[in-house]
Design an enzyme around this catalytic site. Structure first.
Site, PDB file in Angstrom:
ATOM      1  N   HIS A  15       0.820  -1.208   0.000  1.00 46.55           N
ATOM      2  CA  HIS A  15       0.000   0.000   0.000  1.00 46.55           C
ATOM      3  C   HIS A  15       0.855   1.259   0.000  1.00 46.55           C
ATOM      4  O   HIS A  15       0.457   2.296  -0.510  1.00 46.55           O
ATOM      5  CB  HIS A  15      -0.992  -0.041   1.164  1.00 46.55           C
ATOM      6  N   CYS A  35      -9.379  -3.483 -10.572  1.00 47.57           N
ATOM      7  CA  CYS A  35      -8.966  -2.253  -9.893  1.00 47.57           C
ATOM      8  C   CYS A  35      -7.622  -2.413  -9.185  1.00 47.57           C
ATOM      9  O   CYS A  35      -7.166  -1.504  -8.508  1.00 47.57           O
ATOM     10  CB  CYS A  35     -10.035  -1.784  -8.899  1.00 47.57           C
TER      11      CYS A  35
HETATM   12  C1  PEP Z   1      -6.210  -5.193  -4.639  1.00 50.69           C
HETATM   13  O1  PEP Z   1      -5.997  -5.982  -3.721  1.00 50.69           O
HETATM   14  O2  PEP Z   1      -5.881  -5.398  -5.829  1.00 50.69           O
HETATM   15  C2  PEP Z   1      -6.868  -3.912  -4.358  1.00 50.69           C
HETATM   16  C3  PEP Z   1      -7.247  -3.105  -5.322  1.00 50.69           C
HETATM   17  O3  PEP Z   1      -7.057  -3.564  -3.060  1.00 50.69           O
HETATM   18  P1  PEP Z   1      -5.885  -3.000  -2.119  1.00 50.69           P
HETATM   19  O4  PEP Z   1      -4.676  -2.763  -2.991  1.00 50.69           O
HETATM   20  O5  PEP Z   1      -6.373  -1.781  -1.485  1.00 50.69           O
HETATM   21  O6  PEP Z   1      -5.686  -4.141  -1.173  1.00 50.69           O
END
Ligand code: PEP
Ligand code: MG
Length: 578
Positions: free
Chosen positions: A194, A507
């Site tokens: 993240h 996403c």
């Molecule tokens: C993912 O896991 O691809 C996602 C979009 O969620 P995050 O990156 O916030 O875990």
């Protein structure tokens, strides 16, 4: 001496500047003696650091960006109070004098003693303030490391600063949204941690997983960060510097050209419209969404509203944040994902799980269902915001049908309450689920029929399919979006959703990876959600692609299990003139 280091490139561009070391108190504080004749200078160094931090905090106060939780200002006030208190800015001066020690050591001793006193306080609110003391001390320590003679005289902090950190948490990154760093590099981290995702949202070049950068680079040293190749060059010689200045210029020119595509529709050569949406973390990111030309928000990571604070945002505060985004998008889709905390996104209000595998623990939907009051507050806020725009609700990390039915029950309860209170909301608000756990991807019928749309979270899907911690630099080389198992799950999810007539988007970071755009189009994907900075480049590829031409190679790729051959086929797909 010039040297280079190789890591993982996470955010594009080239930065040329000076190192600014970010210090965490978890790292060692050195202890050395100061001869009596230099004690006054050492005390002066300490005083200078306190002044620097005071100026920094005042500067932050003056530039609180839009969308920052209101508590942030109170939190800065508190930090100023702690800093100005004699226990922090006075006593270490006496310790330097009495013990003949360096300023960092004096401060560390005083911090330890303060924390000990805080720990004995019964009131839990006051007890927790020890975190604030630590954060203030961290700032002063950082300012102290900014003082050594190694700092180039022309180097002004923040003017051309490249942040060098051992590790950065997503919460640290949120605070950096207010600073003007040119780039950042870290020893730890993976491409889809993240922290890396937030680096992309800052739009600055960055490289992670460098292992020893923090120890090897000194404050103020000139460095080049190549966010495309994942290379960091320390003390570059003039020839290398000139070469990189040229590359930097070319990169900026290309970006400028791409910006012209902002209002162009993302349509393939054969006339198929592709939806390009944006991912955001805070309401303030809406400006970047508009500049990118995105036609909706496919992922609003609501958890960032819960970070860098000691209390929870209430219904009203959440409602205002979601409403702001919904209104700003003027009828375009805004997909608000419910709280996805845990693992590498802890929040202070949730006790840190003492568990060996936090990514497999009480995170995301699991955490929310274990805290129904907190969850219902968020559902009510999202429902209320749905009255002011085209809001979709997205559930993270679903792995079984019970999680979904419990959530839908809670959502229904929230609706009943709002109806009774006469508060307007959109009755048929679309509810979607993230497909990011392999079990969900393999058992899609559990969810299809009960959900209005799916969104593939490739970051977690890769993490869980390959058993690779996405934030762990020691296994980052194994994190592979083109592993046949990952490709199978992504293609299977897209195909199954389409057969069932349910919209599906990607996403995760794969959606913004230009090397995979054609492959995803070949899998049938028609909706990509990514960080706004990536959008123009992805649009450019779409504009040069004819969908029917992708089919033969895409089929071959899905039947290939040799990694070299797979890379070769994907490269051919990307090169083929469509
Ligand atoms: C993912 O896991 O691809 C996602 C979009 O969620 P995050 O990156 O916030 O875990
Ligand atoms: Mg995820």
């Amino acid at each position: 001496m010039s040297f280079s280091m190789h890591g993982i490139a996470v955010a594009q561009g080239i930065a040329i500047g000076h190192a600014h070391l970010f210090l965490q108190t978890s790292l060692e504080v050195t202890h050395y003696s100061i001869p009596p004749e230099r004690l006054e200078t050492e005390i002066q160094r300490f005083d200078n650091a306190i002044t620097t931090v005071r100026d920094e905090l005042h500067e932050l106060e003056r530039h609180v960006p839009a969308g920052t939780p209101p508590e942030f200002a109170a939190f800065l006030q508190l930090h100023l109070m702690i800093l100005n208190d004699d226990t922090l800015s006075g006593i270490p001066r006496s310790l330097i004098q009495q013990q003949g020690c360096n300023a960092e050591w004096a401060l560390k001793q005083q911090m330890d003693s303060l924390i000990e006193q805080f720990e004995q306080i019964e009131d839990s609110y006051l007890r927790e303030r020890k975190e604030d003391v630590t954060q203030v001390v961290e700032r002063v320590l950082k300012a102290l490391t900014g003082q050594p003679a190694t700092v180039a005289p022309e180097h002004k902090a923040d003017m051309d600063s490249i942040l060098v950190a051992h590790d950065l948490s997503p919460a640290d990154m949120m605070l950096f949204k207010q600073r003007t760093f040119h780039a950042f590099i870290t020893d730890m981290g993976g491409a889809t941690s993240h922290t890396a995702i937030l680096a992309r949202s800052l739009g600055i070049p960055s490289v992670v997983a460098l292992h020893h950068a923090w120890a090897m680079i000194r404050e103020g040293e000139p460095i080049i960060v190549d966010g495309m190749a994942g290379v960091v060059i320390v003390n570059p010689d003039p020839l290398v510097l000139a070469e990189y200045r040229l590359r930097q210029e070319q990169w900026h020119l290309e970006r400028q050209k791409l910006k012209r595509l902002r209002t162009t529709r993302a349509t393939t050569l054969d006339g198929t419209d592709i939806e390009l949406w944006a991912n955001i973390e805070l309401p303030g990111d809406v400006d970047a969404v508009k500049k990118s030309g995105a036609t909706g928000i496919g992922l609003y990571r609501s958890e960032f509203l819960f970070m860098n604070r000691t209390d929870l945002p209430g219904e009203e505060e959440q409602f205002n944040a979601y409403r702001r985004v919904a209104e700003a998008l003027r009828g375009h889709v805004v997909t608000i994902r419910t709280l996805d905390i845990g693992s590498d996104k802890p929040i202070e209000q949730a006790p840190k799980a003492q568990t060996l595998n936090p990514a497999l623990g009480l995170r995301a939907i699991r955490y929310c269902l274990s805290e129904p009051r907190l969850f219902k507050t968020q559902l009510r806020a999202i429902l209320r915001a749905s009255h002011f725009g085209n809001v979709h609700l997205l559930l993270p990390m679903l792995s079984n049908g019970t999680e979904l039915s419990q959530t839908l029950t809670l959502l229904e309860q929230a609706k009943v309450e709002l109806r009774a209170e006469g508060i307007p909301f959109k009755e048929g608000i679309p509810v979607g689920g993230m497909i990011e756990v392999p079990a969900a991807a393999l058992a899609l019928p559990v969810f299809i029929g009960k959900l209005d749309f799916l969104s593939i979270g490739t970051n977690d899907l890769i993490q869980y399919t390959l058993a690779i911690d996405r934030a762990d630099d020691s296994v980052a080389h194994l994190y592979n979006p083109t592993h046949p198992a990952v490709l199978y799950l992504v293609a299977h999810t897209i195909r199954t959703a389409q057969k069932s007539g349910i919209p599906v988007a990607v996403c995760g970071e794969m959606a913004g990876n230009a090397g995979l755009t054609r492959l995803l189009l070949g899998f049938g994907l028609r909706n990509f959600s990514m960080h706004p900075a990536h959008l123009p480049e992805i649009k450019q590829i779409i504009l040069k692609t004819s969908l029917p031409d992708l089919q033969p190679l895409t089929r071959k790729i899905l039947n290939t299990y040799d990694s070299e051959r797979l890379d070769e086929l994907i490269a051919r797909l990307n090169q083929q003139p469509c």
